[in-house]
Design an enzyme around this catalytic site. Structure first.
Site, PDB file in Angstrom:
ATOM      1  N   ASP A 103      74.709  24.588  33.654  1.00 57.14           N
ATOM      2  CA  ASP A 103      74.737  24.777  31.813  1.00 57.14           C
ATOM      3  C   ASP A 103      74.338  23.063  31.582  1.00 57.14           C
ATOM      4  OD1 ASP A 103      75.682  24.913  28.998  1.00 57.14           O
ATOM      5  OD2 ASP A 103      77.314  23.867  29.644  1.00 57.14           O
ATOM      6  N   ASP A 132      74.715  21.058  27.959  1.00 58.47           N
ATOM      7  CA  ASP A 132      75.975  20.237  27.473  1.00 58.47           C
ATOM      8  C   ASP A 132      77.766  20.157  27.957  1.00 58.47           C
ATOM      9  OD1 ASP A 132      74.363  19.312  24.678  1.00 58.47           O
ATOM     10  OD2 ASP A 132      74.659  21.391  24.144  1.00 58.47           O
TER      11      ASP A 132
HETATM   12  P1  TMP Z   1      75.913  24.343  26.201  1.00 57.63           P
HETATM   13  O1  TMP Z   1      75.262  25.886  26.493  1.00 57.63           O
HETATM   14  O2  TMP Z   1      74.665  23.484  27.148  1.00 57.63           O
HETATM   15  O3  TMP Z   1      76.804  23.952  26.673  1.00 57.63           O
HETATM   16  O4  TMP Z   1      75.414  24.137  24.773  1.00 57.63           O
HETATM   17  C1  TMP Z   1      75.974  24.890  23.706  1.00 57.63           C
HETATM   18  C2  TMP Z   1      77.073  23.936  22.570  1.00 57.63           C
HETATM   19  O5  TMP Z   1      77.003  23.673  21.876  1.00 57.63           O
HETATM   20  C3  TMP Z   1      79.084  24.661  22.885  1.00 57.63           C
HETATM   21  O6  TMP Z   1      79.687  23.822  23.591  1.00 57.63           O
HETATM   22  C4  TMP Z   1      78.891  24.143  21.389  1.00 57.63           C
HETATM   23  C5  TMP Z   1      77.701  22.721  21.175  1.00 57.63           C
HETATM   24  N1  TMP Z   1      77.971  23.239  19.675  1.00 57.63           N
HETATM   25  C6  TMP Z   1      77.486  21.948  18.627  1.00 57.63           C
HETATM   26  O7  TMP Z   1      77.757  21.158  19.784  1.00 57.63           O
HETATM   27  N2  TMP Z   1      77.314  22.220  17.967  1.00 57.63           N
HETATM   28  C7  TMP Z   1      76.709  23.335  16.911  1.00 57.63           C
HETATM   29  O8  TMP Z   1      76.441  23.254  15.646  1.00 57.63           O
HETATM   30  C8  TMP Z   1      76.628  24.720  18.077  1.00 57.63           C
HETATM   31  C9  TMP Z   1      76.105  25.560  17.614  1.00 57.63           C
HETATM   32  C10 TMP Z   1      77.045  24.684  19.242  1.00 57.63           C
HETATM   33 MG    MG Z   2      78.600  23.698  27.482  1.00 62.32          MG
END
Ligand code: TMP
Ligand code: MG
Length: 289
Positions: free
Chosen positions: A38, A40
């Site tokens: 993953d 974030d």
């Molecule tokens: P990931 O799959 O790379 O972890 O990304 C998803 C992350 O993005 C999740 O933890 C929630 C975050 N997110 C935001 O911070 N702001 C937003 O507007 C959205 C839709 C998701």
């Molecule tokens: Mg994540």
């Protein structure tokens, strides 16, 4: 076997199984391994000097590309939906439609801002985005041993790519599945491409990209890294998995979620802003034989 696994940030429900899986992976060698991670809050830091670090979306939300009015709306969405994302009292079934709602509303707002492609590199450079400590060792090891790394993210592909490009680690062995922006001929954001990836449909995302896993069909061993229970399905497209080792970063709501994380991930990392554990495991596997 791996001294780093004795660190206080490491939790394991079954450490013997972890050792056995790593041993099996070492014996099979790096040519049979693929890594799926993953982005974030897994490859990037959750916090730095006591301050939360941004996700791909937050990098844009906090940037000068977004009007003040829109920033307020995006912040409201975050304050509404992030607590739902990490709520251990709600089932995935309950959360799923709400997560789709979050992504849909956030993407619609970003599109309204007609974000310019040529400014993405600048806003990433000016942001507080930070890869976890030891990221360079992680990417370098994988590159050196030609181990494919799939970054599978519900974030924004264009932003994510820029983060790893600026960090100098967007090597040819790195492949990204994510939400990509679609720009019009003037270079302004007009939509997002393809099927939406949110945190609870990574299984569907994996199955849609079967070509990638077909190419890697000889690699039956998987090292998976995530920070959400939704990340566990990222490897669902892998052909006849022999061994899988799942590492989970438990960043937030630690006490409430520990039990569920320990059941789901082989290794749970708490208050660890580094890639040290994955790096130590990879070193053990690649040094092998
Ligand atoms: P990931 O799959 O790379 O972890 O990304 C998803 C992350 O993005 C999740 O933890 C929630 C975050 N997110 C935001 O911070 N702001 C937003 O507007 C959205 C839709 C998701
Ligand atoms: Mg994540």
């Amino acid at each position: 076997m791996i001294p780093e696994l004795a660190r206080p940030c490491v939790y394991m429900q079954n450490s013997q199984r972890v050792e056995e899986v790593i041993q099996a992976m070492q014996q099979a060698g790096p040519n049979t391994l693929q890594v799926i991670s993953d982005f974030d809050m897994t490859l990037t830091r959750f916090s730095y000097n006591g301050k939360r670090c941004p996700t791909c979306h937050n990098i844009l939300d906090n940037s000068k590309l977004i009007s003040e009015e829109c920033k307020e709306k995006l912040k409201d969405l975050l304050n509404t939906y992030y607590p739902i994302e990490i709520d251990s009292g709600r089932s995935v079934e309950e959360k799923l439609p709400l997560m789709v709602e979050w992504w849909t509303k956030a993407h619609a707002l970003l599109v309204q801002q007609r974000i310019r492609k040529d400014l993405l590199a600048l806003v990433v450079r000016e942001s507080d985005a930070k890869l976890r400590e030891g990221y360079n060792v992680f990417f370098d090891q994988l590159q050196e041993h030609s181990i494919p790394l799939l970054i599978f993210s519900a974030g924004i592909g264009d932003v994510l790519e820029e983060v790893i490009r600026q960090a100098g680690v967007f090597y040819p062995n790195v492949k990204v599945f994510s939400n990509y922006m679609d720009f019009d001929e003037s270079g302004a954001l007009r939509a997002f491409k393809g099927e939406l990836i949110h945190i609870y449909n990574k299984r569907e995302g994996a199955l849609l990209n079967s070509g990638h896993f077909q190419e890697l069909r000889a690699r039956h061993n998987v090292l998976l890294l995530g920070d959400s229970l939704g990340d566990l399905t990222m490897a669902d497209g892998v052909h006849s998995t022999e061994n899988i080792l799942k590492i989970g970063y438990l960043n937030d709501k630690v006490e409430e979620r520990r039990e569920a994380y320990l059941k789901a991930f082989d290794i749970v990392l708490e208050k660890d802003e580094t890639m040290d554990i994955a790096n130590a495991i990879l070193l053990h596997i690649t040094r092998g034989q």
